[in-house]
Motif scaffolding. Structure first.
Motif, PDB file in Angstrom:
ATOM      1  N   ASN A  28       0.864  -1.282   0.031  1.00 62.10           N
ATOM      2  CA  ASN A  28       0.096  -0.128  -0.056  1.00 62.10           C
ATOM      3  C   ASN A  28       0.628   1.335  -0.719  1.00 62.10           C
ATOM      4  N   GLN A  29       1.551   1.257   1.183  1.00 57.39           N
ATOM      5  CA  GLN A  29       2.921   2.129   0.797  1.00 57.39           C
ATOM      6  C   GLN A  29       3.425   2.320   0.090  1.00 57.39           C
ATOM      7  N   GLU A  30       4.186   1.755  -0.833  1.00 56.05           N
ATOM      8  CA  GLU A  30       4.586   2.010  -2.233  1.00 56.05           C
ATOM      9  C   GLU A  30       4.137   2.707  -3.110  1.00 56.05           C
ATOM     10  N   VAL A  31       2.315   2.223  -3.269  1.00 56.54           N
ATOM     11  CA  VAL A  31       1.818   2.770  -4.118  1.00 56.54           C
ATOM     12  C   VAL A  31       1.084   3.930  -4.087  1.00 56.54           C
ATOM     13  N   SER A  32       0.788   4.455  -2.535  1.00 54.68           N
ATOM     14  CA  SER A  32       0.808   5.474  -2.457  1.00 54.68           C
ATOM     15  C   SER A  32       1.842   6.614  -2.572  1.00 54.68           C
ATOM     16  N   ASP A  33       2.721   5.830  -1.814  1.00 57.47           N
ATOM     17  CA  ASP A  33       4.430   6.976  -2.682  1.00 57.47           C
ATOM     18  C   ASP A  33       4.564   7.367  -4.097  1.00 57.47           C
ATOM     19  N   GLU A  34       3.839   6.409  -4.840  1.00 59.05           N
ATOM     20  CA  GLU A  34       4.203   6.791  -6.616  1.00 59.05           C
ATOM     21  C   GLU A  34       3.148   7.655  -6.805  1.00 59.05           C
ATOM     22  N   ILE A  35       1.799   7.356  -6.811  1.00 57.61           N
ATOM     23  CA  ILE A  35       0.478   7.961  -7.238  1.00 57.61           C
ATOM     24  C   ILE A  35       0.753   9.167  -6.698  1.00 57.61           C
ATOM     25  N   ASN A  36       1.608  10.012  -5.099  1.00 59.85           N
ATOM     26  CA  ASN A  36       1.402  11.518  -4.277  1.00 59.85           C
ATOM     27  C   ASN A  36       2.908  11.302  -5.088  1.00 59.85           C
ATOM     28  N   ARG A  37       3.781  10.837  -5.795  1.00 59.38           N
ATOM     29  CA  ARG A  37       4.804  11.519  -6.753  1.00 59.38           C
ATOM     30  C   ARG A  37       4.705  11.825  -7.863  1.00 59.38           C
ATOM     31  N   ARG A  38       3.233  11.804  -8.297  1.00 56.41           N
ATOM     32  CA  ARG A  38       3.747  11.603  -9.844  1.00 56.41           C
ATOM     33  C   ARG A  38       2.151  12.593  -9.580  1.00 56.41           C
ATOM     34  N   ALA A  39       1.553  13.233  -8.482  1.00 57.06           N
ATOM     35  CA  ALA A  39       0.221  14.037  -7.957  1.00 57.06           C
ATOM     36  C   ALA A  39       0.125  14.769  -9.192  1.00 57.06           C
ATOM     37  N   ARG A  40      -0.834  14.743  -9.140  1.00 58.67           N
ATOM     38  CA  ARG A  40      -1.387  15.072 -11.164  1.00 58.67           C
ATOM     39  C   ARG A  40      -2.020  16.425 -10.620  1.00 58.67           C
ATOM     40  N   GLY A  41      -2.473  17.142 -11.108  1.00 60.38           N
ATOM     41  CA  GLY A  41      -2.877  18.889 -11.735  1.00 60.38           C
ATOM     42  C   GLY A  41      -3.825  19.301 -10.663  1.00 60.38           C
ATOM     43  N   VAL A  46      -3.422   9.555  -2.205  1.00 62.40           N
ATOM     44  CA  VAL A  46      -4.279   8.100  -1.819  1.00 62.40           C
ATOM     45  C   VAL A  46      -2.859   8.180  -0.776  1.00 62.40           C
ATOM     46  N   SER A  47      -3.464   8.004   0.027  1.00 62.79           N
ATOM     47  CA  SER A  47      -2.808   7.281   1.612  1.00 62.79           C
ATOM     48  C   SER A  47      -2.984   5.526   1.305  1.00 62.79           C
ATOM     49  N   ALA A  48      -1.929   5.729   2.001  1.00 67.71           N
ATOM     50  CA  ALA A  48      -1.821   3.905   2.293  1.00 67.71           C
ATOM     51  C   ALA A  48      -2.993   4.042   2.822  1.00 67.71           C
ATOM     52  N   SER A  49      -3.177   4.159   3.832  1.00 67.56           N
ATOM     53  CA  SER A  49      -4.265   3.055   4.701  1.00 67.56           C
ATOM     54  C   SER A  49      -5.930   4.106   3.669  1.00 67.56           C
ATOM     55  N   LEU A  50      -6.155   4.159   2.585  1.00 68.76           N
ATOM     56  CA  LEU A  50      -6.977   4.509   1.772  1.00 68.76           C
ATOM     57  C   LEU A  50      -6.889   3.706   1.301  1.00 68.76           C
ATOM     58  N   LEU A  51      -5.536   3.021   0.777  1.00 64.30           N
ATOM     59  CA  LEU A  51      -5.663   2.327  -0.455  1.00 64.30           C
ATOM     60  C   LEU A  51      -5.650   0.283   0.466  1.00 64.30           C
ATOM     61  N   ALA A  69      -6.485   7.851 -10.789  1.00 65.99           N
ATOM     62  CA  ALA A  69      -4.826   8.031 -10.201  1.00 65.99           C
ATOM     63  C   ALA A  69      -4.616   6.506  -9.389  1.00 65.99           C
ATOM     64  N   ILE A  70      -5.071   5.708  -9.492  1.00 73.58           N
ATOM     65  CA  ILE A  70      -4.673   4.180  -9.141  1.00 73.58           C
ATOM     66  C   ILE A  70      -5.047   3.708 -10.463  1.00 73.58           C
ATOM     67  N   ALA A  71      -6.087   3.919 -11.399  1.00 70.39           N
ATOM     68  CA  ALA A  71      -5.639   3.089 -12.632  1.00 70.39           C
ATOM     69  C   ALA A  71      -4.977   3.175 -13.104  1.00 70.39           C
ATOM     70  N   ASP A  72      -4.238   4.868 -13.447  1.00 71.56           N
ATOM     71  CA  ASP A  72      -2.558   5.366 -14.229  1.00 71.56           C
ATOM     72  C   ASP A  72      -1.962   4.796 -13.265  1.00 71.56           C
ATOM     73  N   PHE A  73      -1.529   4.706 -12.136  1.00 73.15           N
ATOM     74  CA  PHE A  73      -0.726   3.792 -11.590  1.00 73.15           C
ATOM     75  C   PHE A  73      -0.458   2.412 -11.498  1.00 73.15           C
ATOM     76  N   PHE A  74      -2.080   2.232 -12.247  1.00 74.74           N
ATOM     77  CA  PHE A  74      -1.213   0.295 -12.447  1.00 74.74           C
ATOM     78  C   PHE A  74      -1.866   0.278 -14.244  1.00 74.74           C
ATOM     79  N   GLY A  75      -1.380   1.250 -14.731  1.00 65.52           N
ATOM     80  CA  GLY A  75      -1.538   0.878 -16.349  1.00 65.52           C
ATOM     81  C   GLY A  75      -2.735   0.808 -16.847  1.00 65.52           C
ATOM     82  N   VAL A  76      -3.573   0.505 -15.862  1.00 65.77           N
ATOM     83  CA  VAL A  76      -5.300   0.495 -17.230  1.00 65.77           C
ATOM     84  C   VAL A  76      -6.300   1.791 -17.041  1.00 65.77           C
ATOM     85  N   PRO A  77      -7.312   1.562 -18.449  1.00 64.92           N
ATOM     86  CA  PRO A  77      -8.778   2.188 -17.998  1.00 64.92           C
ATOM     87  C   PRO A  77      -8.615   2.610 -16.246  1.00 64.92           C
TER      88      PRO A  77
END
Length: 143
Positions: A28-41, A46-51, A69-77
């Protein structure tokens, strides 16, 4: 049983995506960290606890921005989470999705977009030769 009861839950689809990485599941933490690093406009974080809540099913109604944001991380629509397949991914798409998670592979694919058929054939030939040199296709026909 109604059709909607047969569809996999958001939690099941997320769990399948978290476990899709060869070797070990995403945390959860690595997905959260990467989503937040990419932080869209739009400011979506997305927190690890939400995930964890989404994966466990204790929270079932994330915002559209969170789903995107989650879909973007995993490369799915984002529609992946609305589809009726067991994990939202067609079998023929699974290998492609897994390979597209590699930034270098994604970069090659994106750079090849728009090239002529002749140029694409040349690039495919170079890639096939490199795969042979690295013994990556010894157990199959390379297609």
């Amino acid at each position: 049983m109604p059709r909607s009861a047969e569809l996999p839950s958001l939690a099941a689809k997320l769990e399948a995506l978290f476990r899709s990485r060869p070797g070990r599941p995403y945390s959860n933490q690595e997905v959260s960290d990467e989503i937040n690093r990419r932080a869209r406009g739009d400011g979506t974080t997305v927190s690890a606890s939400l995930l964890q809540q989404l994966r466990s099913g204790s929270k079932t109604n994330p915002t559209v921005n969170t789903v995107e944001a989650i879909a973007d991380f995993f490369g799915v629509p984002a529609a992946h989470f609305l589809s009726g397949s067991a994990d939202g991914v067609l079998p023929e798409e699974r290998a492609l999705l897994e390979s597209m998670r590699d930034n270098d592979v994604r970069s090659v694919a994106l750079r090849a977009n728009g090239l002529s058929p002749d140029s694409l054939r040349m690039i495919i030939s170079v890639i096939e030769q490199a795969r042979r040199l690295e013994h990556l296709d010894e157990n199959n026909d390379g297609t």
